[in-house]
Scaffold this active site. Sequence first.
Site, short mmCIF file in Angstrom:
data_model
loop_
_atom_site.label_atom_id
_atom_site.label_comp_id
_atom_site.label_asym_id
_atom_site.label_seq_id
_atom_site.Cartn_x
_atom_site.Cartn_y
_atom_site.Cartn_z
N SER A 1 0.90 -1.27 -0.21
CA SER A 1 0.26 0.17 -0.13
C SER A 1 0.54 0.83 -0.12
O SER A 1 0.31 2.76 -0.31
CB SER A 1 -0.62 -0.14 1.05
OG SER A 1 -0.23 0.02 2.37
N GLY B 1 -2.02 -4.41 1.16
CA GLY B 1 -2.40 -5.69 1.79
C GLY B 1 -1.30 -6.37 0.99
O GLY B 1 -1.40 -7.94 1.99
N ASN C 1 3.87 -5.71 5.69
CA ASN C 1 2.85 -6.70 6.17
C ASN C 1 3.42 -7.09 6.64
O ASN C 1 2.77 -8.00 7.74
CB ASN C 1 1.90 -6.38 5.48
CG ASN C 1 1.11 -4.85 4.93
OD1 ASN C 1 0.75 -4.09 5.60
ND2 ASN C 1 1.52 -4.83 3.26
N ASP D 1 -5.11 6.37 10.39
CA ASP D 1 -4.37 5.39 10.64
C ASP D 1 -3.68 5.20 11.42
O ASP D 1 -2.70 3.67 11.21
CB ASP D 1 -4.52 3.93 9.98
CG ASP D 1 -4.30 4.26 8.13
OD1 ASP D 1 -3.22 5.38 8.01
OD2 ASP D 1 -4.01 3.33 7.12
N HIS E 1 -0.44 5.04 6.85
CA HIS E 1 0.04 5.57 5.60
C HIS E 1 -0.21 6.96 5.38
O HIS E 1 -0.78 7.50 6.03
CB HIS E 1 -1.12 5.07 4.92
CG HIS E 1 -1.22 3.56 4.44
ND1 HIS E 1 -2.77 2.85 5.58
CD2 HIS E 1 -0.85 2.81 4.23
CE1 HIS E 1 -2.75 1.37 5.42
NE2 HIS E 1 -1.27 1.64 4.46
#
Length: 226
Positions: free
Chosen positions: A54, A91, A119, A202, A205
Amino acid sequence: MNKLIFFSLFCWTIGLVSCNNNKQEAAVQQPAATQSDSSAAEQPIKTILFFGNSLTAGYGLESSEAFPALIQERIDSLNMPYKVINAGNSGETSAGGNSRVDWVLRQPVDVFVLELGGNDGLRGIPVAETRKNLQSIIDKVKAKYPEAKIVLAGMQIPPNMGAKYATDFRGLYPELARKNNIMLIPFLLEGVGGEVKLNQRDGIHPTAEGHRILADNVWEVLREVV
């Protein structure tokens, strides 16, 4: 009187010959300049492929705000013969990237920027597994395009999973870079990670402003290989 006429004719002839010679030299030189300009115009376009999650995809932003697009803008401003392809997939883990990379490598690649593993770290996937997957991706790129230059984007994670895990995770990127003799971006999120104003709600990001810093971090290394 005859001598004067003869002298005038002689001077006129010399002048005419000199003028013709200059024209011939100009005619000879002109095609060379045209040929040079033509060669520059016909310089082949090379491909820089950003392969990541991402962060590369520019999650939550317009595609034009993600750092790969900003790299393209910088390249264009410098009139460099490269096009950027954003192959980010939100993701994605290193295992997912290892499964997907064969499809991505169907197109020619001159510079491959690998941004994966973040991730994995957030999910606590064993570092050995992440290392194995990233190595496999590097091996596949080298096998398909031996002349391609590879740049690895280093990542770090908070010590949520324990100090040892965070340390081992951080160390796997320079280790892979040394082993494979490839370029390393020490930490992609340098200057952005943990900075509230540079990240979306969040906290993971980057914002558009954050991506501009990411582009600077990437360019610092990428400019050495393009």
